[in-house]
Design an enzyme around this catalytic site. Structure first.
Site, PDB file in Angstrom:
ATOM      1  N   CYS A  52       2.002  12.177  -6.718  1.00 21.63           N
ATOM      2  CA  CYS A  52       3.396  12.404  -6.339  1.00 21.63           C
ATOM      3  C   CYS A  52       4.041  13.406  -7.304  1.00 21.63           C
ATOM      4  CB  CYS A  52       4.168  11.078  -6.358  1.00 21.63           C
ATOM      5  SG  CYS A  52       5.872  11.276  -5.818  1.00 21.63           S
ATOM      6  N   CYS A  56       9.217   9.665 -11.913  1.00 19.20           N
ATOM      7  CA  CYS A  56       9.730   8.305 -12.152  1.00 19.20           C
ATOM      8  C   CYS A  56       8.908   7.655 -13.284  1.00 19.20           C
ATOM      9  CB  CYS A  56       9.653   7.485 -10.866  1.00 19.20           C
ATOM     10  SG  CYS A  56      10.305   8.366  -9.421  1.00 19.20           S
ATOM     11  N   CYS A  59       6.268   4.839 -12.744  1.00 17.98           N
ATOM     12  CA  CYS A  59       5.376   4.844 -11.589  1.00 17.98           C
ATOM     13  C   CYS A  59       3.962   5.357 -11.859  1.00 17.98           C
ATOM     14  CB  CYS A  59       6.015   5.645 -10.465  1.00 17.98           C
ATOM     15  SG  CYS A  59       5.056   5.509  -8.926  1.00 17.98           S
ATOM     16  N   CYS A  96       5.218  -3.312   5.524  1.00 20.26           N
ATOM     17  CA  CYS A  96       5.916  -2.200   4.874  1.00 20.26           C
ATOM     18  C   CYS A  96       4.918  -1.155   4.383  1.00 20.26           C
ATOM     19  CB  CYS A  96       6.744  -2.749   3.714  1.00 20.26           C
ATOM     20  SG  CYS A  96       7.574  -1.459   2.785  1.00 20.26           S
ATOM     21  N   CYS A 127       8.641  -1.590   8.309  1.00 15.07           N
ATOM     22  CA  CYS A 127       9.442  -1.009   7.238  1.00 15.07           C
ATOM     23  C   CYS A 127       8.631   0.140   6.657  1.00 15.07           C
ATOM     24  CB  CYS A 127       9.703  -2.076   6.167  1.00 15.07           C
ATOM     25  SG  CYS A 127      10.504  -1.418   4.682  1.00 15.07           S
ATOM     26  N   CYS A 187      17.018  -1.357   3.186  1.00 17.32           N
ATOM     27  CA  CYS A 187      16.393  -2.161   2.136  1.00 17.32           C
ATOM     28  C   CYS A 187      16.525  -1.357   0.853  1.00 17.32           C
ATOM     29  CB  CYS A 187      14.914  -2.407   2.478  1.00 17.32           C
ATOM     30  SG  CYS A 187      13.993  -3.180   1.132  1.00 17.32           S
ATOM     31  N   ARG A 259      14.537 -10.006  -2.264  1.00 19.13           N
ATOM     32  CA  ARG A 259      13.080 -10.098  -2.411  1.00 19.13           C
ATOM     33  C   ARG A 259      12.667 -10.077  -3.872  1.00 19.13           C
ATOM     34  NH1 ARG A 259      11.724  -6.210   0.655  1.00 19.13           N
ATOM     35  NH2 ARG A 259      12.121  -7.588   2.399  1.00 19.13           N
TER      36      ARG A 259
HETATM   37  N1  SAM Z   1       7.832   7.536  -3.094  1.00 14.75           N
HETATM   38  C1  SAM Z   1       8.840   6.785  -2.445  1.00 14.75           C
HETATM   39  C2  SAM Z   1      10.074   6.588  -3.295  1.00 14.75           C
HETATM   40  O1  SAM Z   1       9.973   6.599  -4.511  1.00 14.75           O
HETATM   41  O2  SAM Z   1      11.151   6.438  -2.717  1.00 14.75           O
HETATM   42  C3  SAM Z   1       8.370   5.421  -1.969  1.00 14.75           C
HETATM   43  C4  SAM Z   1       7.386   4.615  -2.777  1.00 14.75           C
HETATM   44  S1  SAM Z   1       7.927   4.062  -4.393  1.00 14.75           S
HETATM   45  C5  SAM Z   1       6.445   3.528  -5.124  1.00 14.75           C
HETATM   46  C6  SAM Z   1       8.847   2.581  -4.004  1.00 14.75           C
HETATM   47  C7  SAM Z   1       9.480   1.816  -5.144  1.00 14.75           C
HETATM   48  O3  SAM Z   1       8.498   1.091  -5.861  1.00 14.75           O
HETATM   49  C8  SAM Z   1      10.202   2.582  -6.224  1.00 14.75           C
HETATM   50  O4  SAM Z   1      11.480   2.979  -5.833  1.00 14.75           O
HETATM   51  C9  SAM Z   1      10.285   1.543  -7.343  1.00 14.75           C
HETATM   52  O5  SAM Z   1      11.472   0.823  -7.259  1.00 14.75           O
HETATM   53  C10 SAM Z   1       9.063   0.649  -7.083  1.00 14.75           C
HETATM   54  N2  SAM Z   1       8.078   0.756  -8.160  1.00 14.75           N
HETATM   55  C11 SAM Z   1       7.199   1.762  -8.377  1.00 14.75           C
HETATM   56  N3  SAM Z   1       6.449   1.543  -9.472  1.00 14.75           N
HETATM   57  C12 SAM Z   1       6.846   0.352  -9.985  1.00 14.75           C
HETATM   58  C13 SAM Z   1       6.446  -0.422 -11.118  1.00 14.75           C
HETATM   59  N4  SAM Z   1       5.520  -0.001 -11.965  1.00 14.75           N
HETATM   60  N5  SAM Z   1       7.048  -1.603 -11.340  1.00 14.75           N
HETATM   61  C14 SAM Z   1       8.026  -2.035 -10.481  1.00 14.75           C
HETATM   62  N6  SAM Z   1       8.442  -1.348  -9.398  1.00 14.75           N
HETATM   63  C15 SAM Z   1       7.872  -0.165  -9.148  1.00 14.75           C
HETATM   64  C1  DTB Z   2      10.009  -2.286  -3.746  1.00 13.74           C
HETATM   65  O1  DTB Z   2      11.173  -2.416  -4.168  1.00 13.74           O
HETATM   66  N1  DTB Z   2       8.926  -2.717  -4.379  1.00 13.74           N
HETATM   67  C2  DTB Z   2       7.741  -2.361  -3.664  1.00 13.74           C
HETATM   68  C3  DTB Z   2       8.307  -1.776  -2.366  1.00 13.74           C
HETATM   69  N2  DTB Z   2       9.703  -1.716  -2.601  1.00 13.74           N
HETATM   70  C4  DTB Z   2       7.787  -0.519  -1.821  1.00 13.74           C
HETATM   71  C5  DTB Z   2       6.818  -1.482  -4.419  1.00 13.74           C
HETATM   72  C6  DTB Z   2       6.417  -2.038  -5.758  1.00 13.74           C
HETATM   73  C7  DTB Z   2       5.426  -1.104  -6.354  1.00 13.74           C
HETATM   74  C8  DTB Z   2       4.830  -1.650  -7.609  1.00 13.74           C
HETATM   75  C9  DTB Z   2       3.871  -0.728  -8.245  1.00 13.74           C
HETATM   76  C10 DTB Z   2       2.649  -0.407  -7.435  1.00 13.74           C
HETATM   77  O2  DTB Z   2       2.119  -1.249  -6.705  1.00 13.74           O
HETATM   78  O3  DTB Z   2       2.189   0.730  -7.529  1.00 13.74           O
HETATM   79 FE1  SF4 Z   3       6.679   9.252  -6.442  1.00 15.49          FE
HETATM   80 FE2  SF4 Z   3       6.357   6.904  -7.592  1.00 15.49          FE
HETATM   81 FE3  SF4 Z   3       8.678   8.160  -7.840  1.00 15.49          FE
HETATM   82 FE4  SF4 Z   3       7.959   7.155  -5.421  1.00 15.49          FE
HETATM   83  S1  SF4 Z   3       8.390   6.002  -7.289  1.00 15.49           S
HETATM   84  S2  SF4 Z   3       8.847   9.179  -5.866  1.00 15.49           S
HETATM   85  S3  SF4 Z   3       5.721   7.440  -5.538  1.00 15.49           S
HETATM   86  S4  SF4 Z   3       6.690   8.875  -8.651  1.00 15.49           S
END
Ligand code: SAM
Ligand code: DTB
Ligand code: SF4
Length: 317
Positions: A52, A56, A59, A96, A127, A187, A259
């Site tokens: 990506c 973030c 992530c 989702c 979703c 959501c 959730r």
């Molecule tokens: N890329 C899209 C975005 O960021 O909108 C969708 C997927 S992103 C992985 C969805 C959500 O997962 C993020 O907004 C964040 O809140 C959550 N998330 C990602 N990595 C995480 C982590 N290590 N621990 C907890 N939540 C996480």
């Molecule tokens: C949300 O708030 N939590 C979910 C879902 N929306 C998409 C994602 C959590 C991702 C946790 C890190 C991972 O699995 O990579």
């Molecule tokens: Fe990309 Fe992860 Fe950020 Fe979603 S949360 S925009 S997958 S870096």
């Protein structure tokens, strides 16, 4: 009746109540708006993993951090269908799908729409979480009957710049506005344990609760610390503070499904039970979130049985 607009002081005061008062109030509100002994279950599937362009700091899927995650191509329709069938069989009512994109291209969106249709034919709610959306893209998703779009605010406006620099808070609010106006359910939630302070947790809730209308679904994630990401090694959040967050969310957003999302792997049963008592009424089921681990189904089934909690019935459509 005009909608109540919350201010910082009111929300801070709720958050800081004596713990027993806070939980009593949250549970009282919870049971007037929801069945206190049922839980809604969603299952996640990463349809496009890794690489990506965003930064973030939490992530594992950002291309900027070396987390050892394998980049994967977009899943096939068959793979999605199989995963949806499994989820349904395990008791999920909603499926989702998440993609590691900053935003989908129009071509990406049409591919995802085929996936949404495949999931719909398995009689599951749908979703997706695909990053930023334009007004036109939201309308397209509404047209095909998508039930929910997940797009998190993640944290308060004040702390946001410490976590993400590649898109700003307003971008997120704009996407939520497009989703809301298109008629798809919203959501949106955030992550705790990123080193934010109490006021910043309050700031996130203030933003969410003052959305008009409020989100139908509010995921509260506890940071899953992934080696290689900038937030790896952040001080662990006090579990009591996390439970306070759930209770305050319930008080501010009585109708929402709250959730208990990422991070359950690192919570013990007693902490999860407290979260359900504080008003959480939804979880992700299945061994994997998008890329990170989640408790296995048997373990969750046992916990729910011990708590006398049953799964919300599957949708009949
Ligand atoms: N890329 C899209 C975005 O960021 O909108 C969708 C997927 S992103 C992985 C969805 C959500 O997962 C993020 O907004 C964040 O809140 C959550 N998330 C990602 N990595 C995480 C982590 N290590 N621990 C907890 N939540 C996480
Ligand atoms: C949300 O708030 N939590 C979910 C879902 N929306 C998409 C994602 C959590 C991702 C946790 C890190 C991972 O699995 O990579
Ligand atoms: Fe990309 Fe992860 Fe950020 Fe979603 S949360 S925009 S997958 S870096």
């Amino acid at each position: 009746m005009s909608k109540k607009v919350w201010n910082k002081e009111e929300v801070s005061n709720i958050f800081a109540k004596p713990f027993n008062d806070l939980l009593f109030e949250a549970q009282s509100i919870h049971r007037t708006h929801h069945n206190p002994n049922t839980i809604q279950v969603s299952t996640l599937l990463s349809i496009k993993t890794g690489a990506c362009p965003e930064d973030c700091a939490y992530c594992p899927q950002s291309a900027r951090y070396d987390t050892g995650l394998e980049r994967e191509r977009l899943l096939s329709l068959d793979e999605v269908r199989t995963a949806a069938r499994n989820a349904k069989q395990q008791g999920a009512t909603r499926f989702c799908m998440g993609a590691a994109w900053r935003n989908p291209t129009d071509r990406n969106l049409e591919t995802v729409i085929k996936m949404i249709k495949a999931v719909q034919s398995e009689k599951l709610e749908t979703c997706v979480t695909l990053g930023m959306l334009t007004e036109k893209q939201s309308k397209r998703l509404a047209e095909v009957g998508l039930d929910y779009y997940n797009h998190n605010l993640d944290t308060s406006p004040e702390f946001y710049g410490d976590i993400i620099t590649t898109r700003d808070y307003q971008d997120r609010l704009d996407t939520l506005k497009h989703v809301r106006e298109s008629g798809v359910n919203v959501c949106s939630g955030g992550i705790l344990g990123m080193g934010e302070n109490r006021q910043q947790r309050v700031g996130l809730l203030l933003e969410l609760a003052n959305l008009d209308p409020q989100p139908e679904s509010v995921p509260i994630n506890l940071l899953v610390q992934i080696e290689g990401t900038p937030l790896y090694g952040t001080d662990e959040l006090d579990p009591i503070e996390f439970v306070r967050m759930i209770a305050t969310t319930r008080i501010l957003m009585p109708d929402a499904y709250i959730r208990l999302s990422a991070g359950r792997e690192s919570m013990n049963d007693a902490m999860q039970a407290l979260c359900f008592h504080a008003g959480a009424n939804s979880v992700f089921f299945g061994e994997k979130l998008l890329t990170a681990p989640n408790p296995d189904i048997d373990q969750d089934a046992l916990l729910f049985e011990r708590l006398g909690i049953s799964l919300e019935a599957q949708a009949s459509h």
